[in-house]
Design a protein around this motif. Sequence first.
Motif, PDB file in Angstrom:
ATOM      1  N   ARG A  56     -14.216   5.321  -4.883  1.00 51.46           N
ATOM      2  CA  ARG A  56     -14.488   5.946  -6.182  1.00 51.46           C
ATOM      3  C   ARG A  56     -13.245   5.948  -7.065  1.00 51.46           C
ATOM      4  O   ARG A  56     -13.326   5.817  -8.291  1.00 51.46           O
ATOM      5  CB  ARG A  56     -14.988   7.374  -5.983  1.00 51.46           C
ATOM      6  CG  ARG A  56     -16.377   7.479  -5.378  1.00 51.46           C
ATOM      7  CD  ARG A  56     -16.662   8.900  -4.948  1.00 51.46           C
ATOM      8  NE  ARG A  56     -17.957   9.026  -4.272  1.00 51.46           N
ATOM      9  CZ  ARG A  56     -18.295  10.075  -3.538  1.00 51.46           C
ATOM     10  NH1 ARG A  56     -17.453  11.097  -3.370  1.00 51.46           N
ATOM     11  NH2 ARG A  56     -19.482  10.108  -2.953  1.00 51.46           N
ATOM     12  N   ASN A  57     -12.082   6.132  -6.436  1.00 46.93           N
ATOM     13  CA  ASN A  57     -10.816   6.184  -7.183  1.00 46.93           C
ATOM     14  C   ASN A  57     -10.220   4.805  -7.433  1.00 46.93           C
ATOM     15  O   ASN A  57      -9.123   4.695  -7.986  1.00 46.93           O
ATOM     16  CB  ASN A  57      -9.800   7.048  -6.429  1.00 46.93           C
ATOM     17  CG  ASN A  57     -10.206   8.512  -6.370  1.00 46.93           C
ATOM     18  OD1 ASN A  57     -10.871   9.005  -7.283  1.00 46.93           O
ATOM     19  ND2 ASN A  57      -9.812   9.207  -5.319  1.00 46.93           N
ATOM     20  N   ARG A  58     -10.898   3.771  -6.964  1.00 49.51           N
ATOM     21  CA  ARG A  58     -10.413   2.399  -7.096  1.00 49.51           C
ATOM     22  C   ARG A  58      -8.995   2.254  -6.529  1.00 49.51           C
ATOM     23  O   ARG A  58      -8.130   1.582  -7.110  1.00 49.51           O
ATOM     24  CB  ARG A  58     -10.461   1.942  -8.557  1.00 49.51           C
ATOM     25  CG  ARG A  58     -11.865   1.965  -9.153  1.00 49.51           C
ATOM     26  CD  ARG A  58     -11.882   1.526 -10.607  1.00 49.51           C
ATOM     27  NE  ARG A  58     -13.232   1.580 -11.160  1.00 49.51           N
ATOM     28  CZ  ARG A  58     -14.129   0.598 -11.089  1.00 49.51           C
ATOM     29  NH1 ARG A  58     -13.798  -0.540 -10.479  1.00 49.51           N
ATOM     30  NH2 ARG A  58     -15.334   0.726 -11.623  1.00 49.51           N
ATOM     31  N   THR A 116      -8.305  -4.862  -4.609  1.00 49.63           N
ATOM     32  CA  THR A 116      -7.706  -4.553  -5.905  1.00 49.63           C
ATOM     33  C   THR A 116      -8.731  -4.759  -7.019  1.00 49.63           C
ATOM     34  O   THR A 116      -9.436  -5.773  -7.049  1.00 49.63           O
ATOM     35  CB  THR A 116      -6.472  -5.439  -6.148  1.00 49.63           C
ATOM     36  OG1 THR A 116      -5.496  -5.157  -5.141  1.00 49.63           O
ATOM     37  CG2 THR A 116      -5.860  -5.165  -7.520  1.00 49.63           C
ATOM     38  N   ASP A 117      -8.828  -3.770  -7.900  1.00 49.68           N
ATOM     39  CA  ASP A 117      -9.773  -3.760  -9.028  1.00 49.68           C
ATOM     40  C   ASP A 117     -11.222  -3.551  -8.591  1.00 49.68           C
ATOM     41  O   ASP A 117     -12.137  -3.699  -9.409  1.00 49.68           O
ATOM     42  CB  ASP A 117      -9.672  -5.055  -9.848  1.00 49.68           C
ATOM     43  CG  ASP A 117      -8.309  -5.254 -10.472  1.00 49.68           C
ATOM     44  OD1 ASP A 117      -7.668  -4.240 -10.830  1.00 49.68           O
ATOM     45  OD2 ASP A 117      -7.860  -6.410 -10.585  1.00 49.68           O
ATOM     46  N   LEU A 119      -7.712   2.413   0.626  1.00 49.43           N
ATOM     47  CA  LEU A 119      -8.749   1.732   1.397  1.00 49.43           C
ATOM     48  C   LEU A 119      -8.128   0.941   2.544  1.00 49.43           C
ATOM     49  O   LEU A 119      -8.605   0.997   3.685  1.00 49.43           O
ATOM     50  CB  LEU A 119      -9.540   0.791   0.496  1.00 49.43           C
ATOM     51  CG  LEU A 119     -10.710   1.383  -0.290  1.00 49.43           C
ATOM     52  CD1 LEU A 119     -11.200   0.393  -1.330  1.00 49.43           C
ATOM     53  CD2 LEU A 119     -11.845   1.786   0.642  1.00 49.43           C
ATOM     54  N   ALA A 120      -7.056   0.213   2.256  1.00 48.90           N
ATOM     55  CA  ALA A 120      -6.419  -0.607   3.289  1.00 48.90           C
ATOM     56  C   ALA A 120      -5.888   0.243   4.430  1.00 48.90           C
ATOM     57  O   ALA A 120      -5.920  -0.177   5.599  1.00 48.90           O
ATOM     58  CB  ALA A 120      -5.300  -1.445   2.676  1.00 48.90           C
ATOM     59  N   ARG A 121      -5.407   1.445   4.119  1.00 50.28           N
ATOM     60  CA  ARG A 121      -4.857   2.321   5.164  1.00 50.28           C
ATOM     61  C   ARG A 121      -5.931   2.838   6.114  1.00 50.28           C
ATOM     62  O   ARG A 121      -5.617   3.353   7.194  1.00 50.28           O
ATOM     63  CB  ARG A 121      -4.106   3.502   4.532  1.00 50.28           C
ATOM     64  CG  ARG A 121      -2.784   3.117   3.897  1.00 50.28           C
ATOM     65  CD  ARG A 121      -1.942   4.343   3.594  1.00 50.28           C
ATOM     66  NE  ARG A 121      -2.556   5.212   2.603  1.00 50.28           N
ATOM     67  CZ  ARG A 121      -2.378   5.094   1.283  1.00 50.28           C
ATOM     68  NH1 ARG A 121      -1.602   4.111   0.803  1.00 50.28           N
ATOM     69  NH2 ARG A 121      -2.941   5.926   0.444  1.00 50.28           N
ATOM     70  N   LEU A 122      -7.202   2.724   5.755  1.00 51.07           N
ATOM     71  CA  LEU A 122      -8.275   3.133   6.657  1.00 51.07           C
ATOM     72  C   LEU A 122      -8.499   2.111   7.768  1.00 51.07           C
ATOM     73  O   LEU A 122      -9.182   2.406   8.741  1.00 51.07           O
ATOM     74  CB  LEU A 122      -9.579   3.313   5.869  1.00 51.07           C
ATOM     75  CG  LEU A 122      -9.581   4.374   4.755  1.00 51.07           C
ATOM     76  CD1 LEU A 122     -10.922   4.385   4.048  1.00 51.07           C
ATOM     77  CD2 LEU A 122      -9.252   5.744   5.313  1.00 51.07           C
ATOM     78  N   PHE A 123      -7.920   0.935   7.617  1.00 52.03           N
ATOM     79  CA  PHE A 123      -8.110  -0.161   8.574  1.00 52.03           C
ATOM     80  C   PHE A 123      -6.975  -0.217   9.587  1.00 52.03           C
ATOM     81  O   PHE A 123      -5.841   0.188   9.303  1.00 52.03           O
ATOM     82  CB  PHE A 123      -8.182  -1.499   7.839  1.00 52.03           C
ATOM     83  CG  PHE A 123      -9.466  -1.718   7.092  1.00 52.03           C
ATOM     84  CD1 PHE A 123     -10.448  -2.555   7.599  1.00 52.03           C
ATOM     85  CD2 PHE A 123      -9.695  -1.081   5.878  1.00 52.03           C
ATOM     86  CE1 PHE A 123     -11.635  -2.759   6.913  1.00 52.03           C
ATOM     87  CE2 PHE A 123     -10.874  -1.289   5.180  1.00 52.03           C
ATOM     88  CZ  PHE A 123     -11.855  -2.120   5.699  1.00 52.03           C
TER      89      PHE A 123
END
Length: 329
Positions: A232-234, A268-269, A239-243
């Motif tokens: 939601r926050n783009r 990104t974007d 997001l990458a840190r969740l992997f």
Amino acid sequence: MAVDSADTKEIRVFRGSRGGLAEARPIPVGTMPSYRLGSADVTGDGRPDVLVPGHGDDTVRIVQWKDGVLALAAWMIPLSDKPWMVVGEDTNGDGRNDIVVVHSNAVGVSLAGSQGFSEAPGSPFAVTRATEVATGDLDGDGRADVAVGPWVGNEVTILTGTKRTSRKVQVCERPIGLAIADLDGDHRGELLAACPTENRLAVASWSGIQEPSVNLPPELARVLTDYEAAWRNRDAAALARLFAEDGFVLPNGRPPVKGRAAIQRHYTDSGGPLALRAMAFATEGAVGYIIGGFARQEGERDIGKFTLTLRKASTGRWLIVSDMDSANR
């Protein structure tokens, strides 16, 4: 054609003829019938019987053709609560019609057997303010599913399979006149409902009837809520840190993306409104998975589905090893 007459404890049957319907013949049923009769062959003689909701004594009464006349059968089906509506169809695929009964806050299923009828395991099934029911094969497995409409609300409850797994489909506010019919000839019925507050007919196919959600333990639920927030926050970095460091994104129609740095570039974007829900999960030791669906907003119908495979880090935090999703259409 049969109608009930609650004040006289009888039903009245109008016989068809070339000239129209003949004068009604009253048939005493020994209880107050209310409010909707059903018909199905539950006696096994090849003719439809009249199924009478015995509101006055919590029974289902059977009116059958015997010795050239319609008459009340000597046997009845006792119920745990007052019936409002009764229908008959084969819900377990054994070739015999079972009996489905609407109660005030539940739906009961009585299975036909060689020695009569007995309640299905788990019956009656809780459905708050149940008001009517329709039966038919929605998922194409050769067994009748059960659709239950509410007195208030916009969701129809669907009971499927021999375990009567419950799922819900949003149709419209106070859906009435439920029916199931295979309109497109794919051997799977469509759910039909009249929408009185919107002056329209709603049609739902099996693909639009969602798998029910399941509750995740907090440590797994965090994976989904963190994913939603980052999307939601783009925030591609979040997001990458969740992997996991060696994690994969498996985008639909494109090559795999491996590693946190590449995943961050990939995302990104990207982002926007997102609501995730789980349909299944499991863990064993340090590995696990989540299968789910996604929508733009919570409570809306899924527009896609996903699988996440997971690995628990030394910190105890679950990380995504692979993320794969696809649209429903």
